[in-house]
Design a protein around this motif. Structure first.
Motif, PDB file in Angstrom:
ATOM      1  N   THR A 185     -11.135  -0.315   4.522  1.00 40.69           N
ATOM      2  CA  THR A 185     -11.999  -0.267   5.705  1.00 40.69           C
ATOM      3  C   THR A 185     -12.167   1.200   6.085  1.00 40.69           C
ATOM      4  N   LEU A 186     -13.393   1.723   5.924  1.00 40.88           N
ATOM      5  CA  LEU A 186     -13.635   3.160   6.003  1.00 40.88           C
ATOM      6  C   LEU A 186     -14.805   3.474   6.928  1.00 40.88           C
ATOM      7  N   PRO A 187     -14.838   4.702   7.509  1.00 37.67           N
ATOM      8  CA  PRO A 187     -15.949   5.082   8.398  1.00 37.67           C
ATOM      9  C   PRO A 187     -17.260   5.193   7.627  1.00 37.67           C
ATOM     10  N   THR A 188     -18.306   4.562   8.148  1.00 39.35           N
ATOM     11  CA  THR A 188     -19.597   4.559   7.467  1.00 39.35           C
ATOM     12  C   THR A 188     -20.203   5.956   7.403  1.00 39.35           C
ATOM     13  N   ALA A 189     -19.941   6.793   8.420  1.00 40.17           N
ATOM     14  CA  ALA A 189     -20.530   8.133   8.453  1.00 40.17           C
ATOM     15  C   ALA A 189     -20.115   8.972   7.252  1.00 40.17           C
ATOM     16  N   ARG A 190     -19.001   8.676   6.661  1.00 47.68           N
ATOM     17  CA  ARG A 190     -18.522   9.461   5.518  1.00 47.68           C
ATOM     18  C   ARG A 190     -18.497   8.624   4.236  1.00 47.68           C
ATOM     19  N   LEU A 191     -19.389   7.650   4.187  1.00 42.84           N
ATOM     20  CA  LEU A 191     -19.389   6.718   3.062  1.00 42.84           C
ATOM     21  C   LEU A 191     -19.688   7.418   1.735  1.00 42.84           C
ATOM     22  N   ASP A 192     -20.667   8.349   1.759  1.00 40.09           N
ATOM     23  CA  ASP A 192     -21.005   9.053   0.511  1.00 40.09           C
ATOM     24  C   ASP A 192     -19.815   9.831  -0.025  1.00 40.09           C
ATOM     25  N   GLY A 223     -21.686  -1.134   9.642  1.00 36.14           N
ATOM     26  CA  GLY A 223     -21.595  -0.799  11.060  1.00 36.14           C
ATOM     27  C   GLY A 223     -20.900   0.532  11.197  1.00 36.14           C
ATOM     28  N   GLU A 224     -20.055   0.663  12.198  1.00 37.51           N
ATOM     29  CA  GLU A 224     -19.300   1.899  12.331  1.00 37.51           C
ATOM     30  C   GLU A 224     -18.318   2.068  11.178  1.00 37.51           C
ATOM     31  N   THR A 225     -17.840   0.949  10.688  1.00 32.11           N
ATOM     32  CA  THR A 225     -16.969   0.972   9.511  1.00 32.11           C
ATOM     33  C   THR A 225     -17.567   0.057   8.438  1.00 32.11           C
ATOM     34  N   THR A 226     -17.201   0.333   7.221  1.00 31.56           N
ATOM     35  CA  THR A 226     -17.678  -0.455   6.085  1.00 31.56           C
ATOM     36  C   THR A 226     -16.472  -0.918   5.271  1.00 31.56           C
ATOM     37  N   GLU A 227     -16.503  -2.194   4.901  1.00 30.63           N
ATOM     38  CA  GLU A 227     -15.422  -2.741   4.086  1.00 30.63           C
ATOM     39  C   GLU A 227     -15.824  -2.693   2.612  1.00 30.63           C
ATOM     40  N   LEU A 228     -14.983  -2.072   1.823  1.00 34.13           N
ATOM     41  CA  LEU A 228     -15.197  -1.981   0.383  1.00 34.13           C
ATOM     42  C   LEU A 228     -14.029  -2.639  -0.341  1.00 34.13           C
ATOM     43  N   ALA A 248      -1.300   4.345  -3.545  1.00 37.18           N
ATOM     44  CA  ALA A 248      -0.692   5.631  -3.174  1.00 37.18           C
ATOM     45  C   ALA A 248      -1.673   6.782  -3.403  1.00 37.18           C
ATOM     46  N   GLN A 249      -2.425   6.745  -4.507  1.00 34.86           N
ATOM     47  CA  GLN A 249      -3.408   7.786  -4.778  1.00 34.86           C
ATOM     48  C   GLN A 249      -4.518   7.791  -3.730  1.00 34.86           C
ATOM     49  N   LEU A 250      -4.997   6.604  -3.380  1.00 38.71           N
ATOM     50  CA  LEU A 250      -6.065   6.502  -2.377  1.00 38.71           C
ATOM     51  C   LEU A 250      -5.595   7.013  -1.021  1.00 38.71           C
ATOM     52  N   GLN A 251      -4.429   6.624  -0.595  1.00 37.79           N
ATOM     53  CA  GLN A 251      -3.920   7.070   0.696  1.00 37.79           C
ATOM     54  C   GLN A 251      -3.758   8.587   0.726  1.00 37.79           C
ATOM     55  N   ALA A 252      -3.238   9.155  -0.364  1.00 39.14           N
ATOM     56  CA  ALA A 252      -3.040  10.606  -0.406  1.00 39.14           C
ATOM     57  C   ALA A 252      -4.370  11.346  -0.328  1.00 39.14           C
ATOM     58  N   VAL A 253      -5.373  10.896  -1.088  1.00 43.43           N
ATOM     59  CA  VAL A 253      -6.668  11.589  -1.118  1.00 43.43           C
ATOM     60  C   VAL A 253      -7.401  11.437   0.214  1.00 43.43           C
ATOM     61  N   LEU A 254      -7.394  10.229   0.779  1.00 42.03           N
ATOM     62  CA  LEU A 254      -8.116  10.004   2.030  1.00 42.03           C
ATOM     63  C   LEU A 254      -7.451  10.733   3.193  1.00 42.03           C
ATOM     64  N   LEU A 255      -6.116  10.791   3.189  1.00 35.90           N
ATOM     65  CA  LEU A 255      -5.417  11.565   4.216  1.00 35.90           C
ATOM     66  C   LEU A 255      -5.692  13.062   4.056  1.00 35.90           C
ATOM     67  N   GLU A 256      -5.737  13.541   2.822  1.00 41.42           N
ATOM     68  CA  GLU A 256      -5.981  14.963   2.564  1.00 41.42           C
ATOM     69  C   GLU A 256      -7.359  15.402   3.063  1.00 41.42           C
ATOM     70  N   HIS A 257      -8.359  14.550   2.919  1.00 39.76           N
ATOM     71  CA  HIS A 257      -9.720  14.889   3.349  1.00 39.76           C
ATOM     72  C   HIS A 257      -9.993  14.454   4.779  1.00 39.76           C
ATOM     73  N   GLY A 258      -9.000  13.957   5.479  1.00 39.00           N
ATOM     74  CA  GLY A 258      -9.173  13.606   6.881  1.00 39.00           C
ATOM     75  C   GLY A 258     -10.026  12.379   7.120  1.00 39.00           C
ATOM     76  N   ILE A 259     -10.203  11.577   6.116  1.00 36.75           N
ATOM     77  CA  ILE A 259     -11.012  10.363   6.286  1.00 36.75           C
ATOM     78  C   ILE A 259     -10.227   9.307   7.047  1.00 36.75           C
ATOM     79  N   ILE A 260      -8.942   9.244   6.831  1.00 36.23           N
ATOM     80  CA  ILE A 260      -8.066   8.383   7.611  1.00 36.23           C
ATOM     81  C   ILE A 260      -6.879   9.223   8.053  1.00 36.23           C
ATOM     82  N   ASP A 261      -6.181   8.753   9.100  1.00 40.41           N
ATOM     83  CA  ASP A 261      -4.953   9.418   9.512  1.00 40.41           C
ATOM     84  C   ASP A 261      -3.773   8.491   9.238  1.00 40.41           C
TER      85      ASP A 261
END
Length: 270
Positions: A185-192, A223-228, A248-261
């Motif tokens: 579940t990710l923010p749509t604004a940063r979907l690309d 919507g504000e978030t998109t489920e993939l 683990a790879q996804l969490q590390a990359v998304l945290l590194e780019h500030g997409i999720i906290d």
């Protein structure tokens, strides 16, 4: 001297002794015949350069032994009846008896025929995890006889399933792959940006992934978030390990780019 130890002819003890000897001879013959059939079957497989798993070999051996034991009992019963009934009358009686039994014991006949089908078709073997669809029975196959299949349930209970009820079989052990899907579940604004990062990660998912992973939208709505959904097919039995590694790879990359906290990392779900 030996004859003096035998019971008088046509006495009850004489019939009991003859019946016991008949059963003993039939049982020994059945074991020898079962071994001979087993040896011939294995020899043909070796000549044809076919191989069977150890579990399948044990399953076939148990089914053949069960079939021969049943034949031994049947032959013994017929031999004992022949002591009291003339052959012509015995044939007529057996015909009538078979017709009556065939009508009254159709479920049992169906069970035995189902066991014979299992003998020739490699549907499952001892140790396989299966689900019998008609009865919604799930567990590990512990024993297979000519009439019944014994399945140990996931909570420890023992299911005894008549072979006549084995219609639809779901064999988990023989699956070609294990799913290792990950829901995001990710923010749509940063979907690309998210799609680009996901593409980089799944470009090299690991040697235990058998097909290129796919990214799909689970809801088809934005919507504000998109489920993939990251659809991953791992080697059979490797699903949990693959999913844990990719997660683990996804969490590390998304945290590194500030997409999720840290508080949002729980949004990566199964």
């Amino acid at each position: 001297m030996f004859q003096a130890l035998l019971p008088p002819p046509n006495s009850l003890a004489d019939y009991l002794l003859r019946g016991a000897l008949t059963f003993l001879i039939a049982a020994v013959a059945a074991r020898i015949l079962a071994w001979l059939i087993w040896w011939i079957a294995m020899s043909r497989l070796r000549l044809g350069r076919h191989s069977l798993s150890e579990r399948r070999r044990i399953t076939l051996r148990d089914l053949i032994r069960s079939l021969m034991n049943g034949l031994a009992v049947l032959i013994t019963i017929l031999a004992i009846l022949a002591m009291f009934v003339q052959p012509s009358a015995l044939i007529t009686a057996v015909g009538l008896f078979s017709a009556g039994i065939g009508f009254a014991a159709r479920p049992y006949i169906s069970d035995f025929l189902g066991g014979i089908v299992l003998l020739f078709e490699d549907q499952f073997a001892l140790g396989d995890k299966v689900e019998i669809g008609d009865r919604t029975v799930m567990g590990v196959v512990e024993r297979v006889s000519l009439r019944t299949t014994y399945i140990r349930g996931e909570t420890g209970e023992l299911w005894i399933v008549p072979n006549g009820d084995v219609r639809t079989i779901r064999n988990f052990t023989r699956g070609s792959f294990s799913p290792a899907n990950i829901k995001l579940t990710l923010p749509t604004a940063r979907l690309d940006e998210v799609l680009r990062l996901l593409s980089e990660i799944i470009a090299d998912p690991g040697p235990d992934v058998i097909a290129p992973p796919e990214i799909i939208s689970t809801e088809g709505a934005i919507g504000e978030t998109t489920e993939l959904m990251l659809v991953v097919k791992a080697q059979h039995g490797h699903g949990p390990q693959v999913r844990q590694r990719l997660l683990a790879q996804l969490q590390a990359v998304l945290l590194e780019h500030g997409i999720i906290d840290g508080a949002q990392s729980h949004r990566l779900e199964s």
